[in-house]
Design a protein around this motif. Structure first.
Motif, PDB file in Angstrom:
ATOM      1  N   LEU A 101       0.830  -1.200   0.000  1.00 57.91           N
ATOM      2  CA  LEU A 101       0.000   0.000   0.000  1.00 57.91           C
ATOM      3  C   LEU A 101       0.866   1.252   0.000  1.00 57.91           C
ATOM      4  CD1 LEU A 101      -2.792  -0.922   2.565  1.00 57.91           C
ATOM      5  CD2 LEU A 101      -2.518  -1.611   0.179  1.00 57.91           C
ATOM      6  N   ALA A 102       0.647   2.097  -0.970  1.00 51.17           N
ATOM      7  CA  ALA A 102       1.384   3.364  -1.032  1.00 51.17           C
ATOM      8  C   ALA A 102       0.971   4.255   0.129  1.00 51.17           C
ATOM      9  CB  ALA A 102       1.103   4.066  -2.359  1.00 51.17           C
ATOM     10  N   GLY A 103       1.965   4.841   0.805  1.00 58.18           N
ATOM     11  CA  GLY A 103       1.694   5.834   1.837  1.00 58.18           C
ATOM     12  C   GLY A 103       1.328   5.297   3.199  1.00 58.18           C
ATOM     13  N   GLN A 132      10.210  -8.363 -14.738  1.00 59.76           N
ATOM     14  CA  GLN A 132      11.171  -7.285 -14.949  1.00 59.76           C
ATOM     15  C   GLN A 132      10.876  -6.116 -14.017  1.00 59.76           C
ATOM     16  OE1 GLN A 132      13.916  -7.235 -16.944  1.00 59.76           O
ATOM     17  NE2 GLN A 132      13.508  -9.381 -17.416  1.00 59.76           N
ATOM     18  N   GLY A 133      10.352  -6.434 -12.836  1.00 60.30           N
ATOM     19  CA  GLY A 133       9.949  -5.387 -11.913  1.00 60.30           C
ATOM     20  C   GLY A 133      11.102  -4.793 -11.129  1.00 60.30           C
ATOM     21  N   MET A 134      10.773  -3.724 -10.388  1.00 61.32           N
ATOM     22  CA  MET A 134      11.698  -3.113  -9.431  1.00 61.32           C
ATOM     23  C   MET A 134      10.930  -2.963  -8.130  1.00 61.32           C
ATOM     24  SD  MET A 134      14.776  -1.809  -8.932  1.00 61.32           S
ATOM     25  CE  MET A 134      14.886  -2.293  -7.197  1.00 61.32           C
ATOM     26  N   THR A 135      11.430  -3.620  -7.071  1.00 61.09           N
ATOM     27  CA  THR A 135      10.726  -3.614  -5.796  1.00 61.09           C
ATOM     28  C   THR A 135      11.620  -3.071  -4.694  1.00 61.09           C
ATOM     29  OG1 THR A 135       9.425  -5.563  -6.447  1.00 61.09           O
ATOM     30  CG2 THR A 135       9.519  -5.024  -4.101  1.00 61.09           C
ATOM     31  N   VAL A 136      11.061  -2.176  -3.899  1.00 60.63           N
ATOM     32  CA  VAL A 136      11.737  -1.651  -2.713  1.00 60.63           C
ATOM     33  C   VAL A 136      11.103  -2.303  -1.486  1.00 60.63           C
ATOM     34  CG1 VAL A 136      12.129   0.399  -1.297  1.00 60.63           C
ATOM     35  CG2 VAL A 136      12.328   0.540  -3.784  1.00 60.63           C
ATOM     36  N   LEU A 137      11.913  -2.818  -0.583  1.00 60.59           N
ATOM     37  CA  LEU A 137      11.433  -3.479   0.630  1.00 60.59           C
ATOM     38  C   LEU A 137      11.856  -2.706   1.873  1.00 60.59           C
ATOM     39  CD1 LEU A 137      12.223  -7.232  -0.183  1.00 60.59           C
ATOM     40  CD2 LEU A 137      10.044  -6.034  -0.435  1.00 60.59           C
ATOM     41  N   VAL A 138      10.920  -2.576   2.825  1.00 56.97           N
ATOM     42  CA  VAL A 138      11.183  -1.924   4.111  1.00 56.97           C
ATOM     43  C   VAL A 138      10.653  -2.839   5.218  1.00 56.97           C
ATOM     44  CG1 VAL A 138      10.797   0.101   5.550  1.00 56.97           C
ATOM     45  CG2 VAL A 138      10.947   0.363   3.067  1.00 56.97           C
ATOM     46  N   THR A 162      15.631  -3.987  -3.806  1.00 54.87           N
ATOM     47  CA  THR A 162      16.555  -3.236  -2.964  1.00 54.87           C
ATOM     48  C   THR A 162      15.867  -2.918  -1.649  1.00 54.87           C
ATOM     49  OG1 THR A 162      18.115  -1.372  -2.895  1.00 54.87           O
ATOM     50  CG2 THR A 162      15.909  -0.913  -3.756  1.00 54.87           C
ATOM     51  N   PHE A 163      16.646  -2.804  -0.582  1.00 56.88           N
ATOM     52  CA  PHE A 163      16.116  -2.458   0.737  1.00 56.88           C
ATOM     53  C   PHE A 163      16.408  -0.990   1.023  1.00 56.88           C
ATOM     54  CE2 PHE A 163      16.418  -7.025   1.076  1.00 56.88           C
ATOM     55  CZ  PHE A 163      15.351  -7.377   1.891  1.00 56.88           C
ATOM     56  N   LEU A 164      15.424  -0.296   1.584  1.00 54.96           N
ATOM     57  CA  LEU A 164      15.581   1.109   1.943  1.00 54.96           C
ATOM     58  C   LEU A 164      14.996   1.363   3.325  1.00 54.96           C
ATOM     59  CD1 LEU A 164      14.562   3.081  -1.298  1.00 54.96           C
ATOM     60  CD2 LEU A 164      16.882   2.765  -0.397  1.00 54.96           C
ATOM     61  N   GLU A 165      15.395   2.483   3.929  1.00 57.04           N
ATOM     62  CA  GLU A 165      14.725   2.933   5.148  1.00 57.04           C
ATOM     63  C   GLU A 165      13.348   3.488   4.767  1.00 57.04           C
ATOM     64  OE1 GLU A 165      17.093   5.420   7.799  1.00 57.04           O
ATOM     65  OE2 GLU A 165      18.847   4.903   6.583  1.00 57.04           O
ATOM     66  N   GLU A 166      12.423   3.453   5.718  1.00 56.81           N
ATOM     67  CA  GLU A 166      11.058   3.864   5.413  1.00 56.81           C
ATOM     68  C   GLU A 166      10.962   5.329   4.994  1.00 56.81           C
ATOM     69  OE1 GLU A 166       6.621   2.877   7.022  1.00 56.81           O
ATOM     70  OE2 GLU A 166       8.110   3.423   8.532  1.00 56.81           O
ATOM     71  N   LYS A 167      11.866   6.168   5.458  1.00 59.78           N
ATOM     72  CA  LYS A 167      11.802   7.587   5.110  1.00 59.78           C
ATOM     73  C   LYS A 167      11.989   7.823   3.613  1.00 59.78           C
ATOM     74  CE  LYS A 167      16.721   8.477   6.085  1.00 59.78           C
ATOM     75  NZ  LYS A 167      17.665   9.264   6.910  1.00 59.78           N
ATOM     76  N   HIS A 168      12.510   6.828   2.889  1.00 59.46           N
ATOM     77  CA  HIS A 168      12.751   6.980   1.454  1.00 59.46           C
ATOM     78  C   HIS A 168      11.674   6.333   0.578  1.00 59.46           C
ATOM     79  CE1 HIS A 168      16.610   8.714   2.261  1.00 59.46           C
ATOM     80  NE2 HIS A 168      17.122   7.612   2.764  1.00 59.46           N
ATOM     81  N   ILE A 169      10.679   5.683   1.186  1.00 61.28           N
ATOM     82  CA  ILE A 169       9.794   4.862   0.360  1.00 61.28           C
ATOM     83  C   ILE A 169       8.809   5.683  -0.468  1.00 61.28           C
ATOM     84  CG2 ILE A 169       7.962   4.463   2.040  1.00 61.28           C
ATOM     85  CD1 ILE A 169       7.996   1.489   1.001  1.00 61.28           C
ATOM     86  N   ASP A 170       8.467   6.895  -0.045  1.00 63.56           N
ATOM     87  CA  ASP A 170       7.538   7.692  -0.846  1.00 63.56           C
ATOM     88  C   ASP A 170       8.172   8.114  -2.176  1.00 63.56           C
ATOM     89  OD1 ASP A 170       5.428   7.558   0.972  1.00 63.56           O
ATOM     90  OD2 ASP A 170       6.195   9.243   2.133  1.00 63.56           O
ATOM     91  N   ILE A 171       9.442   8.483  -2.138  1.00 68.02           N
ATOM     92  CA  ILE A 171      10.112   8.829  -3.391  1.00 68.02           C
ATOM     93  C   ILE A 171      10.340   7.571  -4.227  1.00 68.02           C
ATOM     94  CG2 ILE A 171      12.400   8.766  -2.303  1.00 68.02           C
ATOM     95  CD1 ILE A 171      11.251  10.835  -5.350  1.00 68.02           C
ATOM     96  N   ALA A 266       1.986  10.318  -2.538  1.00 70.13           N
ATOM     97  CA  ALA A 266       2.215   9.050  -1.822  1.00 70.13           C
ATOM     98  C   ALA A 266       2.293   9.295  -0.316  1.00 70.13           C
ATOM     99  CB  ALA A 266       3.489   8.384  -2.316  1.00 70.13           C
ATOM    100  N   GLU A 267       2.965  10.364   0.062  1.00 72.99           N
ATOM    101  CA  GLU A 267       3.071  10.701   1.488  1.00 72.99           C
ATOM    102  C   GLU A 267       1.700  11.070   2.067  1.00 72.99           C
ATOM    103  OE1 GLU A 267       5.551  13.740   4.434  1.00 72.99           O
ATOM    104  OE2 GLU A 267       5.620  14.008   2.259  1.00 72.99           O
ATOM    105  N   GLU A 268       0.911  11.816   1.296  1.00 71.18           N
ATOM    106  CA  GLU A 268      -0.407  12.244   1.762  1.00 71.18           C
ATOM    107  C   GLU A 268      -1.377  11.088   1.922  1.00 71.18           C
ATOM    108  OE1 GLU A 268      -1.480  15.143  -1.125  1.00 71.18           O
ATOM    109  OE2 GLU A 268      -0.374  16.778  -0.143  1.00 71.18           O
TER     110      GLU A 268
END
Length: 272
Positions: A101-103, A132-138, A162-171, A266-268
């Motif tokens: 879920l976005a946001g 051929q997807g791109m997935t970010v995991l938090v 790729t793994f990211l911190e949650e503060k980066h997931i909206d971008i 996404a943030e909203e």
């Protein structure tokens, strides 16, 4: 030991993920699948695509009870409604919940779930359906190494991860989730240019799509976009003329603003 994945809300992205996993021959990914939908018509459409899929209509709790891993793929606006259903907290006890879920923040999900539920936020994109997807995991801090590895394996079978911190997931949502729509707009615009100059649309579209794919693969192989561009833009050539026309149209700032606006939305979404 076989595992069962339940998809809550099997819409466009849920179907893309399911298609990608089913086309994989990796024995470490789930081998049994459940989908939960609201309407009989949705069940019929899913059955036509995935004949062996077990489908529950209007009974999310039963689907979750029968699963080991749960993929939450509903609209963000109805997340609370789904996770607050009678029996859902008990059904999620000790299970891994993967939210696409976005946001919707990890903290918000934890407020709605069983305290023992382990949660990973994932942001995949539509090309997962052709692997051929791109997935970010938090992952949250309760996720075990085994759950982290299993989730990474699921999404690696349908693209890059790729793994990211949650503060980066909206971008990341703006770049990966919305990115295909932005790219297709560029593809269509370039195709229109080819048609305007006399090419049949199918041929123009193939030329542009393959050029995009090949260039992207060069970047993924380590080549810098600016160097690729400069190699093509020879002095006095057609490419530099086209590039100047693009700059006249402020294409860089327009595309950057599109990404910025998508990230803001996404943030909203998480505040509603």
């Amino acid at each position: 030991m076989s595992t069962t994945l339940c998809i809550l809300g099997c819409g466009t992205m849920g179907k893309a993920i399911l298609s990608g996993i089913l086309s994989s021959d990796d024995s470490t990914v789930p081998s049994n699948f459940i989908a939960c939908v609201k309407r009989p018509a949705s069940k019929d459409r899913l059955h036509s695509l995935f004949p062996k899929l077990r489908i529950f209509v209007g009974d999310n709790v039963a689907g979750v009870n029968a699963a080991d891993i749960v993929l939450l793929g509903s609209k963000p606006q109805i997340c609370k409604e789904i996770l607050s259903q009678d029996g859902m907290r008990e059904a999620l006890e000790g299970k891994l919940l993967i939210s696409i879920l976005a946001g919707t923040r990890l903290s918000q999900l934890h407020e709605l779930c069983n305290p023992s539920t382990h949660i990973i936020r994932a942001m995949p994109n539509t090309p997962t359906k052709i692997r051929q997807g791109m997935t970010v995991l938090v992952p949250d801090n309760t996720v075990t190494d085994l759950e982290r590895d299993l989730t990474e394996c699921i999404f690696k079978n349908i693209g890059l991860v790729t793994f990211l911190e949650e503060k980066h997931i909206d971008i990341a949502t703006a770049l990966c989730g919305s990115g295909p729509a932005f790219i297709c707009t560029i593809l269509e615009a370039m195709t229109d240019g080819g048609v305007m100059m006399g090419l049949p649309r199918p041929i123009a579209q193939e030329l542009v799509a393959q050029s995009m794919q090949g260039t992207a693969r060069m970047v993924l192989a380590g080549e810098h976009p600016a160097l690729i561009r400069d190699d093509v833009a020879t002095p006095g050539g057609c490419t530099i003329g086209g590039l100047l026309a693009m700059e006249d149209g402020k294409i860089r700032s327009t595309l950057a603003r599109a990404v910025q606006q998508a990230a803001i939305v996404a943030e909203e979404l998480g505040r509603k």
